[in-house]
Write an enzyme that holds these catalytic residues in place. Structure first.
Site, mmCIF file in Angstrom:
data_model
loop_
_atom_site.group_PDB
_atom_site.id
_atom_site.type_symbol
_atom_site.label_atom_id
_atom_site.label_comp_id
_atom_site.label_asym_id
_atom_site.label_seq_id
_atom_site.Cartn_x
_atom_site.Cartn_y
_atom_site.Cartn_z
ATOM 1 N N ASP A 541 40.187 75.862 76.159
ATOM 2 C CA ASP A 541 41.257 75.987 75.167
ATOM 3 C C ASP A 541 42.585 76.141 75.919
ATOM 4 O OD1 ASP A 541 42.596 76.426 72.808
ATOM 5 O OD2 ASP A 541 41.498 78.235 72.254
ATOM 6 N N GLU A 544 47.066 72.755 77.226
ATOM 7 C CA GLU A 544 48.224 71.824 77.136
ATOM 8 C C GLU A 544 49.090 71.867 78.377
ATOM 9 O OE1 GLU A 544 47.413 74.132 74.859
ATOM 10 O OE2 GLU A 544 46.363 72.783 73.505
ATOM 11 N N ASP A 618 44.547 74.835 65.449
ATOM 12 C CA ASP A 618 44.657 75.969 64.525
ATOM 13 C C ASP A 618 45.167 75.553 63.154
ATOM 14 O OD1 ASP A 618 43.792 77.254 66.730
ATOM 15 O OD2 ASP A 618 45.690 78.233 67.200
#
Ligand SMILES: *[C@@H]1O[C@H](CO)[C@@H](O)[C@H](O)[C@H]1NC(C)=O
Ligand SMILES: *[C@@H]1O[C@H](CO)[C@@H](O)[C@H](O)[C@H]1NC(C)=O
Length: 959
Positions: A541, A544, A618
């Site tokens: 996760d 980025e 999300d």
């Protein structure tokens, strides 16, 4: 998980209090001020201004780029030459250009800058940044398909001022290269499908020395050339302006699809304003966008700069291989409706404009003509979907967070108690000791092995979160090693970059560094990641990367990676370098124990499909987010990364029972099917929901399990030819114009199953669009729908999933409910058969051990089922390998226990047996055929009982 706000346990508690206080106002919106608009991004603004100038000047606009004819050289499928850019001060700059014609039928255009290739530039601020334009994106992305075509030839019939190349299958493709101004037109069968620099927006901001102006006299346009500030962060831009831009026109094309990730419709909108259009270009700059909004071109977590343009009977595409921040403008205009025009096609041209902050121009052009051709050719370059382990396509249960190992075991037991199947339980952040990855919280997870062993009793798996930010703490072994081995990302001054993320002060592993791979692998070994067992898999996760105190919640662009590449150069591939390292680590956990890795990633780029699954980040527990998940998943599929899903139930906030129920009924159609929830939400495991919703949700999950054979077959297809696992209307019916923009219904692989999830509140009937005049049958009660090119009303009470099956298919499924998919391994199959207008049907099945790579050595079953002339047959599609015989032996007892024929010929009413002939047998045996009459719009059906033919065998059933 991931909520991009720095939160200690205390603030977490406080925000919980605030949340309670705010419970009456659930409306949330993205913080726009945290993310740039085009006007706030220097290079975006400059490239748009160029486009505005060009369109204001109309025909008198001329692109200042010319291909110098004296430099053109064509050999072995490749054209080389020098583009000359003439600047406003009449300087002439040399830009080497290569146009390659590939064996696959794709073409590739690369433009670089000579001065930078030679390193003949100066960099400001004593920066160590690499002088070249970044040319290593392909190292992470391209895995094949680059063989140049030996048959591409110069077309002798070319006028002066042009160089034309014939290439592609039977030389049906032609690239018409105009020298001045430079333009490339791509033709198929003599018709133009793609034009490059037709609008004259080619732009390569060349290197130039900074001229110091008197105070107050800096030209306005230079405002963002040398540095740029946003949200309190300043980007030092040591190389000055360096963006690249190019326009791509699709003449006669009305629809463009792709370029995920955006929360928007499948058919992309125009971006230059006007009713129903966006004002901003679609942006690709992988970001942790907190509480993202819908119907928006805003950037999200992943980026695949691949676009398909579609019109009746033709699909073409482009792939913009650039890892820097990218924006794409889309404008549609009426085509010149010349009555003498030969074109019978759409009267719309779609004009696109692509620009990136750094790097080189590197564009692939695909000429189709079908969507399948595009998927296949694009997949040859970036790779096909990894065939996942079988458990990975079943149901995943996640939340932030299962709080103790006992909690995990209790959830596991509850699923069994309520007889709801599931395969994987997930641990978010909080399982770690103080947010240090590769450790367990000693108080809450004292016995991780016991927990995994318990899960393994029903062959279930555990997935845990491992993120790229490493807690900056002296007594943490991972932090020590990261620093001592010099494997961290550096700041612009060459020191270890320190930012804020979940653990507080953190450093980031730099997976661009090859030395990071063996180190990252070592951390995943069972003896290093203590307490992990072989049924543990990984969730990457925040890759980025998300940096809570960084510009736009990510790293400063002037940070430095291995090779002295600036973060600016590599940002959009950053996420997949981590996934790649994790993939390698999972292969190397233990010698001799090689299983297919399973990794979930939030950030992605083209190529991620080879290594991972993705989810849409999300989202929120609203009906609108439920609706938006379908076009998002479909878009990922046509962009080559089909193993995609959205958090079932919505991440933020509490869904009510109706929303949660409908979300499960939709979620079973995501290739990646996982429920997930924010830490502040109420528990919502399906067994906690009161009746009748619990039963309805259980039935939805069981339907997914029943159809797993069809799903796995669709995954296999994606793994060999790139076709999406769930397919939008245009992909299945590319000649049916009324269906092109439909993105709220989907087809499961090639099965003919057509699902239309209900995504609006209080909705108990819906409509399904049917393109052709075959009969479609309700999957559950066989109600018949027929009529081409129109919407059919279908009942959708809350306990029903609108699901049809088209005539002409044979769908494999397994009907026995089990606790997990692995426990279905030896179960018999049921075949569902529908006839088309010709009275025929076909389908296929792919099966393997669902775990190892033995399928690469023939350990699989691949069957083609065919029904025609009253005979149903099973033929082998596989090829023999070293492990075939052994595998077939293990599957010898697995049979077909039932064949259901929907809407059989009327004469079958009088039949009571069928004849079964197994391969090589001299005589057949018989099985019972039962015929069931139905009325009032429902088709009759027949059932062959216990034919008991081997699933891996060749056989036929004669009716
Ligand atoms: C646009 O045109 C104006 C006026 O001709 C000129 O000053 C400006 O530099 C141009 N901008 C771009 C980006 O070409
Ligand atoms: C990981 O990246 C390397 C290049 O560094 C590439 O050769 C390899 O194929 C990638 N792995 C996967 C699984 O795609």
């Amino acid at each position: 998980m991931a909520r991009s706000r720095p939160m200690s346990r205390w603030t977490l508690f406080l925000s919980f209090v605030v949340l309670i206080a705010c419970i009456v106002v659930p409306g949330v919106t993205v913080k726009h001020e945290n993310f740039k608009t085009c006007q706030q991004s220097g290079f975006c603004k400059r490239n748009r201004a160029l486009a505005d100038n060009a369109s204001a000047q109309g025909a008198s606009w001329s692109s200042p780029y010319e291909l110098d004819p004296a430099t053109i050289h064509f050999k072995d499928g490749q054209l080389n030459g020098i583009l000359i850019k003439t600047t406003s001060t009449h300087e002439k700059l040399r830009l080497p250009v290569t146009v390659s014609f590939l064996e696959s039928g794709a073409a590739r255009i690369i433009v670089d800058e000579e001065k930078r290739l030679k390193g003949d530039i100066e960099i400001r601020h004593d920066s160590k940044a690499n002088k070249k334009r970044y040319d290593e994106t392909e190292k992470w992305v391209i895995v094949g398909g680059l063989e140049v075509s030996k048959s591409a030839t110069l077309n002798a019939q070319t006028e002066t001022g042009f160089t034309n190349i014939l290439y592609g299958p039977e030389d049906k493709f032609q690239a018409i290269i105009r020298h001045a101004p430079f333009e490339v037109e791509f033709q198929r069968d003599g018709e133009t499908h793609v034009q490059i620099n037709h609008q004259g927006l080619l732009n390569m901001e060349h290197w130039r020395p900074k001229v110091e102006h008197q105070e107050g006299e800096s030209p306005e346009e230079e405002g963002t050339w040398w540095e740029e500030s946003f949200g309190g962060n300043t980007d030092s831009k040591p190389r000055g302006p360096e963006s690249v831009g190019l326009d791509v026109t699709f003449p006669g094309y009305n629809h463009v699809f792709g370029i995920p990730e955006h929360a928007d419709s499948l058919s992309l909108r125009e971006t230059r304003g006007g009713p129903g259009n966006h004002e901003q270009p679609y942006r690709l700059y992988n970001s942790d966008v907190f509480e993202y909004e819908l119907n928006s071109p805003m950037t999200l977590y992943g980026a695949i700069p691949f676009m398909q343009a579609h019109r009746k009977d033709s699909t073409v595409g482009v792939f913009w291989l650039n890892a820097a921040e990218t924006w794409i403008d889309i404008v549609k205009e009426a085509a010149n409706s010349n009555p003498l025009s030969m074109s019978a096609h759409s009267k719309t041209n779609t004009k696109t404009h692509w620009f990136s902050e750094a790097g080189r121009i590197d564009l692939f052009v695909f000429l189709g003509p079908t969507p399948q051709d595009i998927s296949k050719t694009y997949g040859q370059l970036t790779g096909y979907t990894q065939l996942p382990q079988h458990f990975a396509i079943a149901y995943h249960q996640c939340r932030w967070n299962y709080v103790t190992d006992e909690d995990v075991k209790e959830v596991d037991a509850k699923f069994d108690k309520y007889q709801i199947p599931y395969d994987v339980i997930w641990l978010d952040l909080e399982y770690t000791d103080d947010r240090k990855y590769f450790t367990w919280d000693p108080l809450t997870f004292p016995n991780p092995k016991g927990m995994q062993e318990k899960l393994d009793e029903s062959e279930r798996k555990l997935v845990v979160l491992i993120d790229p930010h490493i807690k900056n703490k002296d007594d943490y072994f991972v932090s020590q090693e990261l620093k001592s081995k010099n494997l961290a990302v550096l700041n612009k001054d060459g020191e270890i970059y320190d930012g804020w993320c979940w653990p507080g002060s953190s450093n980031w592993v730099d997976c661009f560094n090859p030395a990071s791979f063996p180190w990252w692998s070592s951390l995943h070994k069972f003896d290093k990641f203590k307490g992990s067992l072989s049924n543990l898999f990984i969730w990457n996760d925040m890759n980025e990367p998300s940096v809570f105190n960084g510009p736009e919640t990510t790293m400063p662009k002037d940070n430095l990676h291995f090779g002295n590449w600036e973060h600016r150069d590599v940002h959009n591939v950053n996420g997949i370098t981590l996934v790649n390292a994790t993939y390698q680590a999972m292969l190397e956990r233990k010698k001799g124990e090689v299983r297919r890795p399973f990794i979930l990633t939030r950030s992605y780029y083209a190529g991620a499909q080879r290594m991972s699954a993705m989810w849409t980040g999300d989202n929120q527990a609203t009906w609108e987010h439920l609706g938006a998940s379908l076009p998002m998943v479909l878009t990922n599929g046509i962009a080559g990364f089909p193993f995609a899903g959205a958090d079932v139930g919505g991440f933020f906030h509490n869904p009510d029972k109706d929303l949660l129920t409908r979300w499960y009924q939709a979620g079973i159609w995501y290739p990646f099917f996982r429920a997930h929830a924010h830490i502040d939400t109420r528990r919502r495991e399906p067994y906690l929901i009161s009746e009748p919703h619990r039963t309805i949700i259980s039935q939805a999950i069981r339907l997914r399990y029943q159809l797993l054979p069809a799903w796995y077959t669709a995954f296999h297809e994606a793994s060999v030819n790139g076709t999406p696992i769930v397919r939008p209307q245009y992909y299945v019916f590319p000649d049916n114009e009324a269906g092109f923009a439909i993105d709220d219904q989907l087809y499961l692989g090639a099965t003919g199953l057509l699902a239309k999830p209900v995504v609006t509140e209080d909705t108990f009937t819906t409509t399904i669009y049917i393109a052709d005049d075959e009969k479609y049958y309700d999957y559950f009660d066989f109600t018949v729908y027929q009529g081409a090119g129109k919407r059919h009303t279908v009942p959708a009470p809350e306990d029903k999933i609108p699901l049809l099956i088209q005539g002409g298919h044979i769908v494999p499924r397994r009907d026995r409910p089990r606790r997990s998919s692995a426990l279905m391994r030896w179960d018999p199959y049921t075949l569902i058969l529908t006839l088309n207008k010709k009275g025929e049907a076909e389908g296929s099945l792919y099966v393997d051990d669902g775990e190892t790579f033995d399928y690469e050595r023939g350990a699989y079953i691949h069957r083609q089922f065919q029904y025609s002339d009253s005979v149903l047959s099973s033929e082998n599609l596989g090829t023999k390998g070293a492990k075939t015989a052994e595998y077939l032996k293990t599957m010898a007892g697995v049979t077909v226990e039932r064949v259901v024929i929907i809407d059989p010929p009327k004469e079958w009413k009088d039949k009571s047996t069928v004849v079964i002939v197994e391969d090589g047998a001299k005589t057949g045996s018989t099985a019972v055929l039962e015929y069931y009459e139905q009325e009032s719009g429902k088709a009759s059906y027949a059932v062959v009982k216990s034919p008991n033919v081997g699933i891996g065998k060749t056989w036929r059933i004669e009716f």
